[in-house]
Design an enzyme around this catalytic site. Structure first.
Site, PDB file in Angstrom:
ATOM      1  N   CYS A 130       0.808  -1.232   0.000  1.00  0.00           N
ATOM      2  CA  CYS A 130       0.000   0.000   0.000  1.00  0.00           C
ATOM      3  C   CYS A 130       0.841   1.282   0.000  1.00  0.00           C
ATOM      4  O   CYS A 130       0.563   2.217  -0.756  1.00  0.00           O
ATOM      5  CB  CYS A 130      -0.962  -0.009   1.180  1.00  0.00           C
ATOM      6  SG  CYS A 130      -0.192  -0.432   2.741  1.00  0.00           S
ATOM      7  N   HIS A 243      -3.253   6.220   4.807  1.00  0.00           N
ATOM      8  CA  HIS A 243      -1.828   6.426   5.080  1.00  0.00           C
ATOM      9  C   HIS A 243      -1.396   7.819   4.600  1.00  0.00           C
ATOM     10  O   HIS A 243      -1.932   8.339   3.620  1.00  0.00           O
ATOM     11  CB  HIS A 243      -0.975   5.416   4.304  1.00  0.00           C
ATOM     12  CG  HIS A 243      -1.041   4.013   4.803  1.00  0.00           C
ATOM     13  ND1 HIS A 243      -1.710   3.616   5.929  1.00  0.00           N
ATOM     14  CD2 HIS A 243      -0.489   2.872   4.282  1.00  0.00           C
ATOM     15  CE1 HIS A 243      -1.563   2.311   6.099  1.00  0.00           C
ATOM     16  NE2 HIS A 243      -0.833   1.835   5.112  1.00  0.00           N
TER      17      HIS A 243
END
Ligand code: A2P
Length: 349
Positions: A130, A243
């Site tokens: 990711c 994130h």
């Protein structure tokens, strides 16, 4: 697209699996059939999908009979055990785990960056890590105009990267701490609520953790730039599901800030978010649930004439995992690459 695809989701009950279901529905993926697979713990559960209650089955060697496409997000060990079996049976596996990402026979694909690599698949395509996907989405468009020579990044990673149970654990920790109780720590080694810690994946001899090395090695493979200099510091922060990353780029020639802004404002899958007067830039709460990677705070690096600083936030479960996987699936369908290409094809890396 006139044909319909028989799909299986391996890890259908997890955080990424749940998002995969939502994306197959909302993006109107051409489904002929949908099979939901998880561990024996979930066998017998049902999950509502498009007006039906679909049964969840415990994955077995027979799960991949009559399946064209497997979207796998059930951890590396499960992928190692089942992805080759599914591929042997003729399905194409898009695997969200790290099990095959650095295998030279397995393409590692971000559709906005290296779509052509998907054509070389031999039954398994890997979805990158990711943090790697989010960084590559912002860096690749700039790299196309002015090659990047060095990347230094620090990440601020949400609990979602460790799965649904980890997200619940952070909430439970916050509640416990506010009540003056000892916070539960089952998924994470330390309390994450009201705290942060360097990413707790295994460390190598040079002191880098596995997550940091994923960003290094996977970016090199995706960019087809085996020598690209990259150094990262990965940190887990008490955010639920998006994130953030602070990225320093060094180019061979200066990259004017205005040019970088224009490139990123027009980059697919990227949204420029900058209001300098209001001091408003990408934040995880704004990135949550969104497809685009939000990029901003683009500024000249004071310490280097060819350096640029930027900040980004992206939904770890969406573009960082499930959305990228579904986009790969859409690419395979659109270009008729669903069946494995010539068995001799190799990935250009
Ligand atoms: P289950 O819910 O039955 O444990 P997350 O990343 O949110 O933690 O989700 C992990 C997903 O992977 C879940 O769907 C989980 O199923 C599945 N999973 C975990 N271990 C296995 C296994 N050994 N075999 C099949 N699926 C697994």
């Amino acid at each position: 697209m006139s044909f319909q695809i028989r799909v299986a989701i391996l890890g259908a009950t997890g955080a990424v699996g749940t998002e995969l279901l939502e994306l197959l529905h909302s993006r109107n993926f051409p489904l002929a059939d949908l099979k939901l697979l998880a561990s024996p713990r979930s066998a017998g559960r049902t999950i509502a999908f498009q007006g039906e209650n679909l049964p969840v089955e415990a994955v077995s060697d027979h799960s991949f009979d009559n399946v064209d496409l497997v979207l796998a997000s059930a951890g590396g060990a499960t992928s190692k055990a089942f992805a080759p079996k599914a591929a042997e049976k003729g399905a194409v596996v898009i695997d969200n785990s790290s099990a095959f990402r650095l295998d030279p026979k397995v393409p590692l694909v971000i559709p906005e960056v290296n779509p052509e690599a998907a054509a070389t698949h031999q039954g398994i395509i890997a979805n990158p890590n990711c943090t790697t996907i989010l960084m590559a989405m912002a860096v690749w468009p700039l790299h196309q105009v002015q090659p990047v020579q060095r990347i230094v990044a620090a990440t601020y990673q949400s609990a979602s990267g460790a799965g649904m149970r980890a997200m619940e654990e952070v909430k439970a920790q916050a509640e416990a701490i506010l009540k003056g109780e000892t916070p539960p720590t089952e998924c994470f080694p330390y309390p994450l609520a009201f705290n942060l810690f360097p990413h707790n994946s295994p460390l190598n001899d040079q002191g880098y953790c596995e997550e940091e090395m994923k960003m290094v090695n996977e970016t090199r493979k995706i960019f087809n730039a085996p020598q690209l200099r990259i150094s990262t510091t990965c940190v887990r922060v008490p955010v639920l599901r998006a994130h953030s990353e602070a990225i320093n780029l060094e180019f061979g020639q200066p990259m004017p800030v205005a040019q970088a802004r224009e490139i990123l404002a027009n980059a697919p899958g990227v949204r420029l978010v900058e209001d300098w007067k209001a001091n408003y830039f990408p934040m995880p709460i704004d990135a949550t649930g969104r497809d685009e990677v939000l990029v901003g705070r683009i500024r000249q690096d004071l310490s280097h004439p060819c350096g640029l600083e930027l900040w980004l936030c992206g939904d770890q479960i969406r573009k960082g995992a499930a959305l990228n996987a579904v986009q790969i699936a859409e690419l395979l369908v659109a270009r008729n690459w669903l069946k494995p290409m010539a068995a001799t094809a190799t990935v250009a890396y």
